[in-house]
Design an enzyme around this catalytic site. Structure first.
Site, mmCIF file in Angstrom:
data_model
loop_
_atom_site.group_PDB
_atom_site.id
_atom_site.type_symbol
_atom_site.label_atom_id
_atom_site.label_comp_id
_atom_site.label_asym_id
_atom_site.label_seq_id
_atom_site.Cartn_x
_atom_site.Cartn_y
_atom_site.Cartn_z
ATOM 1 N N GLU A 188 0.829 -1.220 0.000
ATOM 2 C CA GLU A 188 0.000 0.000 0.000
ATOM 3 C C GLU A 188 0.859 1.264 0.000
ATOM 4 O OE1 GLU A 188 -2.807 -0.517 3.254
ATOM 5 O OE2 GLU A 188 -4.156 -1.600 1.936
ATOM 6 N N GLU A 219 -5.537 -8.285 -1.239
ATOM 7 C CA GLU A 219 -6.194 -8.158 0.069
ATOM 8 C C GLU A 219 -7.648 -7.824 -0.172
ATOM 9 O OE1 GLU A 219 -4.657 -5.548 3.109
ATOM 10 O OE2 GLU A 219 -2.589 -5.999 2.546
HETATM 11 C C1 BG6 Z 1 -4.442 -3.117 4.745
HETATM 12 C C2 BG6 Z 1 -3.074 -3.528 5.237
HETATM 13 O O1 BG6 Z 1 -4.543 -1.746 4.782
HETATM 14 O O2 BG6 Z 1 -5.549 -3.487 5.485
HETATM 15 C C3 BG6 Z 1 -3.076 -4.677 6.227
HETATM 16 O O3 BG6 Z 1 -2.218 -3.827 4.175
HETATM 17 C C4 BG6 Z 1 -4.230 -4.507 7.178
HETATM 18 O O4 BG6 Z 1 -1.834 -4.712 6.868
HETATM 19 C C5 BG6 Z 1 -5.520 -4.583 6.376
HETATM 20 O O5 BG6 Z 1 -4.255 -5.410 8.235
HETATM 21 C C6 BG6 Z 1 -6.767 -4.516 7.208
HETATM 22 O O6 BG6 Z 1 -6.739 -3.394 8.026
HETATM 23 P P1 BG6 Z 1 -6.968 -3.506 9.580
HETATM 24 O O7 BG6 Z 1 -6.734 -2.151 10.098
HETATM 25 O O8 BG6 Z 1 -8.382 -3.953 9.736
HETATM 26 O O9 BG6 Z 1 -6.003 -4.509 10.081
#
Ligand code: BG6
Length: 496
Positions: A198, A389
């Site tokens: 990101e 993701e």
């Molecule tokens: C993304 C990141 O922004 O979102 C991850 O690359 C992160 O590292 C994921 O865990 C989910 O976000 P969060 O804050 O719910 O863990």
């Protein structure tokens, strides 16, 4: 049309959110190791010493310590990443569970500080290299292709202090030295690499609609840092190809789609500009190898003057990525008008979208947005794409029958997979999908364990209590069927 035969189904994680063992086998401290737990309401904090006094400041991804500060661990604070889910000692069990689900790929990151504890050493830490070799071999045992993020929100603390969070060109050499060691060491074991997780989060956090008061100095730092990261990424891509022509290297963008709230042309323009600033800017440089025309508008708006050389420009042009990968969780709504109902959540911003539902953490669920994003970005870059993701952070409860019936997660994922299929139908060259936090892990945004994404439940709570025992949720069996049917069988809940 449906998904390719060799579609890479799998799950994604990051070292600092799963490994634990933060100070074992020679590992140095990374910035995450001085980051406390937070909650839905309270931000995570960076702890440091300044003039001999222990202080705290909100930890914003991409932000560094104040000038002159040195990171410190506060004995009275809780640091969830120190032990996380102890993947360091459970990796065999976890990878076996991924294999039983049918994973074709497993996205994980390498902790820079396991390889170079401070970051500026001449030689890497052998114990760190050995650990990842064992992990990759374990994946290979089950024909799981590792997808490796070189830097996922965890710069070595020492480098971050010394070079103030990438504000020094020397960081490029540190990163390239580290990447080179990985490319040489894991040749034959790893094929897919991502340079920075990101990368656009630095701008996303700043551009979050006046959420954070920012001055020109902050923007100058953010754009300069990004420039050094772009050069480091491009150098790594080039080097990877020289070391092994089979390597496929991608960028990784936080893919947030923006919609205009009204048909007011000013809203349309503001939306476009927001997309350029927070999402397209990074993708354009990394995929096209040069700064886009609108960069000048962005820099001028904040009086930014980049340290950029002719040699840098050459490197950017030579080191374009092989694939475009991104995270996708939500869309945002942009308007130039006053709004009462605002969205909130770490990257959520702007007005609330009346057509969408929001998670407990304020993230808008928008599968159609994923289809749109895939189609638009494929058209723009003409590169293979991977969703690396996606997922729903939710509180899971163990039912009376001792199981976790996470139909809300199944519903979320099924609708996003359906959206991907439609994009594939429209001709998008989609090569893989890794859901976020395939095993429950520490939340990056809040540091909570109770914000769970996994197919696999891990017995650990927000205070670090629990047996760390692993248990499949209903979604585990469901995803197994999804993979088994190559994305055809999405609807039924398959319990075992
Ligand atoms: C993304 C990141 O922004 O979102 C991850 O690359 C992160 O590292 C994921 O865990 C989910 O976000 P969060 O804050 O719910 O863990």
């Amino acid at each position: 049309m449906s998904f390719k035969k060799d579609f890479l189904w799998g799950g994604a994680t990051a070292a600092n959110q799963i490994e634990g063992a933060y100070d074992k086998d020679g590992k140095g401290l990374s910035v995450t190791d001085i980051t406390t737990a937070g909650s839905l309401k309270a931000p995570r904090m960076l702890t440091y010493k300044l003039n001999g006094k222990l202080e705290k400041t909100p930890a914003v991804p991409g932000a560094g310590l104040p000038d002159g500060a040195t990171g410190a661990i506060d004995p009275d604070s809780y640091y969830p990443n120190h032990e996380a889910i102890d993947f360091y000692h459970h990796y065999k069990e976890d990878i076996k569970m991924f294999a039983d689900m049918g994973f074709k790929t497993f996205r994980l990151s390498i902790a820079w500080t396991r390889i170079f504890p401070k970051g500026d050493e001449e030689k890497p830490n052998q114990a760190g290299l050995d650990f990842y070799r064992k992990v990759f071999k374990e994946c290979k045992k089950y024909n799981i292709e590792p997808l490796v993020t070189i830097s996922h929100y965890e710069d070595p603390l020492y480098l971050s202090e010394k070079y103030h969070d990438w504000s020094d060109r020397k960081m490029i050499d540190m990163y390239v030295k580290y990447a080179k060691v990985l490319f040489e060491e894991y040749k034959g074991l790893v094929k897919y690499w991502l340079t920075f997780n990101e990368i656009n989060s630095t701008l996303l956090m700043l551009g979050a609609f006046g959420k954070h008061v920012t001055d020109d100095k902050t923007f100058q730092h953010a754009y300069q840092k990004l420039h050094y990261q772009f050069v480091a990424s491009a150098k790594a891509v080039k080097l990877a190809h020289e070391i092994d022509s089979n390597y496929i290297v991608g960028n990784m963008i936080c893919g947030i789609l923006d919609y205009p709230l009204t048909p007011d042309p000013e809203d349309m323009l503001a939306t476009r500009h927001q997309m350029e600033e927070t999402v397209l800017y990074c993708g354009d440089v990394q995929c096209k190898g040069k700064y886009p025309t609108y960069s000048k508008r962005l820099w001028d708006a904040h009086n930014v003057h980049l340290d950029i050389t002719e040699e840098d420009k050459k490197i950017l042009a030579e080191g374009t990525v092989d694939m475009y990968t991104f995270s996708y969780y939500m869309s945002n709504v942009i308007t130039t008008h006053e709004v009462k109902d605002k969205a909130s959540g770490n990257f959520a911003a702007g007005a609330k979208n009346p057509y969408l539902k929001y998670s407990e953490w304020g993230w808008a669920t928008d599968p159609t947005g994923l289809q749109y994003y895939l189609e638009v970005m494929y058209d723009r870059y003409d590169l293979p794409m991977m969703v690396v993701e996606n997922g729903l952070g939710a509180v899971d409860k163990i039912s009376d029958d001792g199981k976790i019936h996470d139909d809300y997660r199944i519903d979320y994922l099924a609708r996003h997979i359906e959206a991907m299929r439609k994009a594939v139908d429209d001709g998008v060259d989609l090569i893989g999908y890794t859901t976020w936090g395939c095993i429950d892990c520490v939340s990056a945004g809040t540091g909570q364990m109770s914000k769970r994404y996994g197919f696999i439940y891990v017995d650990r709570d927000d205070e670090g209590k629990g047996s760390l025992k692993r248990m499949p949720k209903d979604s585990y069996y469901w995803y197994k069927k999804v993979i088994d049917s190559n994305g055809e069988d999405l609807n039924e809940l398959h319990r075992e």
